[in-house]
Write a protein that holds these residues in place. Sequence first.
Motif, PDB file in Angstrom:
ATOM      1  N   ASP A 190     -35.874   4.970   6.559  1.00 26.61           N
ATOM      2  CA  ASP A 190     -36.406   4.489   5.277  1.00 26.61           C
ATOM      3  C   ASP A 190     -36.171   5.517   4.183  1.00 26.61           C
ATOM      4  O   ASP A 190     -35.913   5.160   3.024  1.00 26.61           O
ATOM      5  CB  ASP A 190     -37.902   4.190   5.409  1.00 26.61           C
ATOM      6  CG  ASP A 190     -38.178   2.957   6.259  1.00 26.61           C
ATOM      7  OD1 ASP A 190     -37.234   2.176   6.480  1.00 26.61           O
ATOM      8  OD2 ASP A 190     -39.334   2.795   6.698  1.00 26.61           O
ATOM      9  N   PHE A 191     -36.267   6.797   4.546  1.00 23.19           N
ATOM     10  CA  PHE A 191     -36.038   7.840   3.545  1.00 23.19           C
ATOM     11  C   PHE A 191     -34.575   7.841   3.105  1.00 23.19           C
ATOM     12  O   PHE A 191     -34.273   8.074   1.936  1.00 23.19           O
ATOM     13  CB  PHE A 191     -36.425   9.208   4.111  1.00 23.19           C
ATOM     14  CG  PHE A 191     -36.376  10.308   3.091  1.00 23.19           C
ATOM     15  CD1 PHE A 191     -37.366  10.434   2.132  1.00 23.19           C
ATOM     16  CD2 PHE A 191     -35.320  11.217   3.064  1.00 23.19           C
ATOM     17  CE1 PHE A 191     -37.329  11.438   1.172  1.00 23.19           C
ATOM     18  CE2 PHE A 191     -35.277  12.235   2.116  1.00 23.19           C
ATOM     19  CZ  PHE A 191     -36.275  12.336   1.170  1.00 23.19           C
ATOM     20  N   ASP A 192     -33.655   7.575   4.035  1.00 25.18           N
ATOM     21  CA  ASP A 192     -32.243   7.467   3.666  1.00 25.18           C
ATOM     22  C   ASP A 192     -32.037   6.330   2.671  1.00 25.18           C
ATOM     23  O   ASP A 192     -31.279   6.459   1.698  1.00 25.18           O
ATOM     24  CB  ASP A 192     -31.377   7.226   4.908  1.00 25.18           C
ATOM     25  CG  ASP A 192     -31.333   8.434   5.832  1.00 25.18           C
ATOM     26  OD1 ASP A 192     -31.492   9.550   5.327  1.00 25.18           O
ATOM     27  OD2 ASP A 192     -31.145   8.240   7.047  1.00 25.18           O
ATOM     28  N   ALA A 193     -32.739   5.221   2.916  1.00 26.64           N
ATOM     29  CA  ALA A 193     -32.622   4.080   2.001  1.00 26.64           C
ATOM     30  C   ALA A 193     -33.168   4.434   0.622  1.00 26.64           C
ATOM     31  O   ALA A 193     -32.582   4.064  -0.409  1.00 26.64           O
ATOM     32  CB  ALA A 193     -33.361   2.870   2.577  1.00 26.64           C
TER      33      ALA A 193
ATOM     34  N   PRO B   4     -26.594   8.170   5.173  1.00 29.24           N
ATOM     35  CA  PRO B   4     -26.290   7.083   6.121  1.00 29.24           C
ATOM     36  C   PRO B   4     -26.462   5.728   5.452  1.00 29.24           C
ATOM     37  O   PRO B   4     -27.406   5.497   4.702  1.00 29.24           O
ATOM     38  CB  PRO B   4     -27.315   7.286   7.245  1.00 29.24           C
ATOM     39  CG  PRO B   4     -27.678   8.733   7.164  1.00 29.24           C
ATOM     40  CD  PRO B   4     -27.612   9.091   5.709  1.00 29.24           C
ATOM     41  N   ASP B   5     -25.538   4.824   5.731  1.00 30.52           N
ATOM     42  CA  ASP B   5     -25.556   3.507   5.102  1.00 30.52           C
ATOM     43  C   ASP B   5     -25.887   2.440   6.138  1.00 30.52           C
ATOM     44  O   ASP B   5     -25.182   2.301   7.136  1.00 30.52           O
ATOM     45  CB  ASP B   5     -24.184   3.217   4.473  1.00 30.52           C
ATOM     46  CG  ASP B   5     -24.183   1.945   3.653  1.00 30.52           C
ATOM     47  OD1 ASP B   5     -25.273   1.450   3.333  1.00 30.52           O
ATOM     48  OD2 ASP B   5     -23.086   1.449   3.335  1.00 30.52           O
TER      49      ASP B   5
ATOM     50  N   ARG C 141     -34.705  17.225  -3.566  1.00 31.54           N
ATOM     51  CA  ARG C 141     -35.714  16.256  -3.135  1.00 31.54           C
ATOM     52  C   ARG C 141     -35.227  15.382  -1.986  1.00 31.54           C
ATOM     53  O   ARG C 141     -35.964  15.116  -1.030  1.00 31.54           O
ATOM     54  CB  ARG C 141     -36.106  15.384  -4.338  1.00 31.54           C
ATOM     55  CG  ARG C 141     -37.063  14.226  -3.997  1.00 31.54           C
ATOM     56  CD  ARG C 141     -38.426  14.745  -3.587  1.00 31.54           C
ATOM     57  NE  ARG C 141     -39.349  13.647  -3.281  1.00 31.54           N
ATOM     58  CZ  ARG C 141     -39.473  13.071  -2.100  1.00 31.54           C
ATOM     59  NH1 ARG C 141     -38.709  13.493  -1.094  1.00 31.54           N
ATOM     60  NH2 ARG C 141     -40.345  12.106  -1.897  1.00 31.54           N
ATOM     61  N   TYR C 142     -33.984  14.933  -2.069  1.00 35.62           N
ATOM     62  CA  TYR C 142     -33.534  13.920  -1.125  1.00 35.62           C
ATOM     63  C   TYR C 142     -32.574  14.437  -0.055  1.00 35.62           C
ATOM     64  O   TYR C 142     -32.456  13.837   1.013  1.00 35.62           O
ATOM     65  CB  TYR C 142     -32.884  12.755  -1.878  1.00 35.62           C
ATOM     66  CG  TYR C 142     -33.868  12.072  -2.796  1.00 35.62           C
ATOM     67  CD1 TYR C 142     -34.906  11.307  -2.267  1.00 35.62           C
ATOM     68  CD2 TYR C 142     -33.799  12.198  -4.168  1.00 35.62           C
ATOM     69  CE1 TYR C 142     -35.841  10.693  -3.094  1.00 35.62           C
ATOM     70  CE2 TYR C 142     -34.717  11.583  -5.004  1.00 35.62           C
ATOM     71  CZ  TYR C 142     -35.738  10.837  -4.456  1.00 35.62           C
ATOM     72  OH  TYR C 142     -36.665  10.231  -5.272  1.00 35.62           O
TER      73      TYR C 142
ATOM     74  N   ARG D 249     -32.309   6.018  -5.113  1.00 34.62           N
ATOM     75  CA  ARG D 249     -32.480   6.959  -6.224  1.00 34.62           C
ATOM     76  C   ARG D 249     -31.130   7.438  -6.762  1.00 34.62           C
ATOM     77  O   ARG D 249     -30.945   7.599  -7.979  1.00 34.62           O
ATOM     78  CB  ARG D 249     -33.308   8.162  -5.762  1.00 34.62           C
ATOM     79  CG  ARG D 249     -34.742   7.841  -5.379  1.00 34.62           C
ATOM     80  CD  ARG D 249     -35.498   7.167  -6.491  1.00 34.62           C
ATOM     81  NE  ARG D 249     -36.911   7.020  -6.168  1.00 34.62           N
ATOM     82  CZ  ARG D 249     -37.694   6.069  -6.661  1.00 34.62           C
ATOM     83  NH1 ARG D 249     -37.194   5.178  -7.504  1.00 34.62           N
ATOM     84  NH2 ARG D 249     -38.972   6.009  -6.323  1.00 34.62           N
ATOM     85  N   LEU D 250     -30.199   7.684  -5.863  1.00 28.16           N
ATOM     86  CA  LEU D 250     -28.883   8.154  -6.300  1.00 28.16           C
ATOM     87  C   LEU D 250     -28.151   7.061  -7.072  1.00 28.16           C
ATOM     88  O   LEU D 250     -27.490   7.333  -8.074  1.00 28.16           O
ATOM     89  CB  LEU D 250     -28.067   8.605  -5.093  1.00 28.16           C
ATOM     90  CG  LEU D 250     -28.555   9.883  -4.388  1.00 28.16           C
ATOM     91  CD1 LEU D 250     -27.763  10.148  -3.128  1.00 28.16           C
ATOM     92  CD2 LEU D 250     -28.482  11.087  -5.324  1.00 28.16           C
TER      93      LEU D 250
END
Length: 376
Positions: free
Chosen positions: A197-200, A191-192, A327-328, A205-206
């Motif tokens: 916060d984990f999505d951010a 999600p953009d 992980r993500y 990381r990507l």
Amino acid sequence: MPTSQSADARDRADAEQRAGDGGQAADDGATGADPLPPRLLKRWEIGASGTATPLATGPGGRSWRVDAAGGAFFLREHTGADRRRLLFQHGVTAALDAAGLPVHAPVPARNGRTLVTAAGRGYVLYPWVGGRGRGGLELTFTQCEALGELLGRLHAALDELTPPVQQSMLVPAPRAADAAAAVEAMLRDVPDGDGTDFDALTARRLRERRALLTEFAGHQPPDIEVSTVGHLHGSFHAEHLRYGGSGNVTAVLGWDGLTTGPVAGEVVRSAARLFACEDDRGLDLDRVQAFVRGHRSAFPLDAGQIQSAVHREWWERLCDVAPLRHRYLGEDGAGERAPATLVSWWSAHLDRTLDAFAVPYTAVYADAPGDSPAYG
């Protein structure tokens, strides 16, 4: 001859039952599975058998702890296994065991076979393995050197006891463009803007990995390299090592991974798994050097082979997106090269790492100070 988990987690794992090619924890739920074939345990001369306690079902299939008059044993079930490969593995481990190395060979049945077939399934019995696990970062420098020497002794014995391996090996290197495309696809699933916060963090990381793949795209190692090749353990790391009270390795497990390839590659992979920190400190290069020095004492290679293997291991980690997916994005299959956080550190210190791994092969290498607490 036949042709870095937390200390608490390790302590819990060490309290569980384990043996053979890897420990399995007791699992009451396994008791509902199909029982063992009648009279199966009588195929081995282990004395009057008592209970066969089911253990947790892992990637290798079902397993049991067997308590008999002759001692405690680990029974493993194989379904659909490559019989020829399995018997070759048994022959190798038996030879290593006979050579005095800490490798536990399967227990032969009354007819001399190590793979017993019953009800359409294969069974292998091993001595029960005690001892505890230890993370690589828990080891003193002296213990790191001894562990490297043990791996070198295994390589020397495998070289002597197994058929020769073709010297010129084509080992294709992964392509940075393919890895970058996979990262782009993963980014589209995050999600953009209005995510968590984990999505951010995931997106950051990507993007970091995508940037590294772009920056180092011209650093791909060659597909063919001249190096010493042979039979390898295949998965020499902390989860497959057991230690006794004196701190010495009492068992090397995990021989299902027996394979062939460049020896230097296994040295570097093992060091990277054993001595990686779980934060931004990267690799403990002092322990790495002690480990490589120990290996050199038992199975010398040369600095060029070691550096070439470091280059390839770093590159394969850079192009391996499975740990990122795990992980993500919560997907299975973290692979052998987790954690993904090591890639950024390694990329930033590539030249330093190339030099550090090769230090034990240089003339200027000096012994570490004897009063260092790590040599206790």
